[in-house]
Structures are given as structure tokens and as C-alpha cells.
Design a protein around this motif. Structure first.
Motif: not given
Length: 258
Positions: A67-90
Motif C-alpha cells: 500500500g505504500y505506492e498508493e499512500k505516496l500517490s495520495i500525498a502527491k495529489d494532496k500537496t502537489n509535491m513529489n515529496e515531503a520537502i521542497i528544496t531550491g535556491t533563492c
């Protein structure tokens, strides 16, 4: 009105526009609501300066957890993010930085292999490019669906943070509600300056586990930011409205002499 129209901190009805203008805090009691990383970027980074890095990384299922893949898919749809952190330069008030912002809405901000990799890359990029690193943490700890691999991320991120420190590059963290478990026990507490949002829950294990271990009654609010600052685990509590100017000032104070 529904329950959502009332602040959970003071139970006073609020105006949505006022809450947004107050950076998603209660205008009456100052309660800091959970906020999406993109909204943090909007108030923290200079306009148009944020460029995401490592945005193409996606978690697999190394332990074959059902069920892990399903949980990841739900989380991605909920947050519009690929993972639990976004990183970048600014830039923050014109100062170049490397930024990482976690969200609790993605599987409780749990740290699996991709979160650990993205955090480690932030530190290594900061060390290589001689740029300060700022990370906003919120997490329930290690991601159980990835088993021992998730625990490896504690050592991995701590090692990368040490590489940044060896180069003399500053690292600042903002502990948000909640920051617990393996994230607290690794990179979240290794910063040069440890900031926290007001009333943020900060700890490793829960109160019942601690009380059962030490056989003592714990004081009320012992895991809140204010108590943690009193005991020296947090350096400063910074309300959301002040975070940009405080971080900018810290960058100046830690600027290397040439």
C-alpha cells in the motif's frame, strides 16, 4: 458558521483575508497555522528568485511495503509535491541561500530515502557554492514504510551537515509544529542557530513513552518551543512575520570575512 471558521487557539471567529494577510496566523491570539511550503516561499524568498532543485526525485518502495505506492500517490495529489520537502535556491533580501521547506501534509513529513537525499544535497550544495542553508522542519519522524533505509537518513543528513560546517558555511533551521522523531534527532538540531515558530511542538518521543521510561511526571508544555528555549534547546522563537528579516540579519552576522 462551521468549526473551521473559528481559531482552534482562541475560538474566536476569524476573517480568511485577515488570516492570509497575517501569513496564516491568527490575528487575535497569534496561533501559527500549518502552511504549504509554496506559501512560505512566497513570504520568505525575494519575488521570483526561487528555483527548485532535485524536484525530479521520487520515492520507490525498497521494502516492498503493502500500500505504500498508493499512500505516496495520495500525498502527491494532496500537496502537489513529489515529496515531503521542497528544496531550491533563492535570495532573501538579495542574499543568495539554499532553502529547504518540509510539509507535514505529505505523510506526516516523514523522512524516507528521498527526503534524506534532498536534505543532504542541500547541505552539500551549500558547502560547494559557499551559500548559507536554511531549512524549515516539520515531521513525525522516520518513514516506517521504508524500514531501516529511513533510519539510515539520520546519519546521512548529519554527515552532510558536518561537511557544510567544515567549510564554515552557516546553517539555520526553523522548527515548525510539529518537529519530532528522527528529524529532531538528526539534522534539525545541528544548525548554527536553531529558531522555532511560537508554540511549535518539538521533541523526539511522545510524552507517554518518556514518562514510562523515566518514571516521572513531565511538566505541562515541556515539548513546546517556549519551554525548549528556556532549557537551551532552541535559540530564538521567531514569529512568521519576522522570519525574513531575522534570517537576513543572521546571514549578515555569519558572513565570512574576506
Amino acid at each position: 458558521m462551521t468549526e473551521k471558521d473559528f481559531c482552534p487557539g482562541c475560538n474566536i471567529p476569524y476573517n480568511e483575508k485577515e488570516v492570509i494577510n497575517a501569513l496564516y496566523t491568527c490575528p487575535e491570539c497569534g496561533l501559527h497555522y500549518k502552511i504549504h511550503p509554496q506559501k512560505r516561499i512566497d513570504y520568505l524568498a525575494d519575488s521570483g528568485s526561487f528555483t527548485e532543485i532535485s524536484g525530479d526525485l521520487n520515492s520507490l518502495n525498497p521494502a516492498g511495503f503493502s500500500g505504500y505506492e498508493e499512500k505516496l500517490s495520495i500525498a502527491k495529489d494532496k500537496t502537489n509535491m513529489n515529496e515531503a520537502i521542497i528544496t531550491g535556491t533563492c535570495t532573501i533580501e538579495g542574499k543568495p541561500v539554499i532553502l529547504g521547506i518540509m510539509t507535514f501534509d505529505f505523510m506526516g513529513g516523514s523522512m524516507g530515502s528521498v527526503v534524506g537525499e534532498k536534505v543532504s544535497r542541500v547541505f552539500l550544495k551549500g558547502a560547494m557554492e559557499k551559500k548559507p542553508v536554511i531549512i524549515y522542519t516539520t515531521s513525525g519522524g522516520a518513514r516506517m514504510q521504508e524500514g531501516i533505509i529511513s533510519l539510515f537518513q539520520m546519519a546521512k543528513t548529519a554527515s552532510a551537515a558536518a561537511a557544510l560546517s567544515k567549510e564554515g558555511i552557516p546553517y539555520f533551521v526553523v522548527l515548525c509544529d510539529p518537529t519530532t522523531g528522527g528529524v529532531t534527532a538528526s539534522f534539525a538540531m545541528l544548525a548554527n542557530i536553531i529558531m522555532a515558530e511560537p508554540d511549535a511542538l518539538i521533541g523526539f518521543a511522545g510524552p507517554r513513552v518518556i514518562e514510562g521510561t523515566i518514571k516521572q511526571k513531565l511538566p505541562k508544555g515541556f515539548q513546546r518551543a517556549e519551554f525548549q528555549m528556556e532549557k537551551g534547546f532552541v535559540d530564538i522563537i521567531v514569529p512568521r512575520k519576522d522570519q525574513k528579516k531575522v534570517i537576513s540579519a543572521l546571514i549578515d552576522l555569519h558572513r565570512r570575512k574576506t
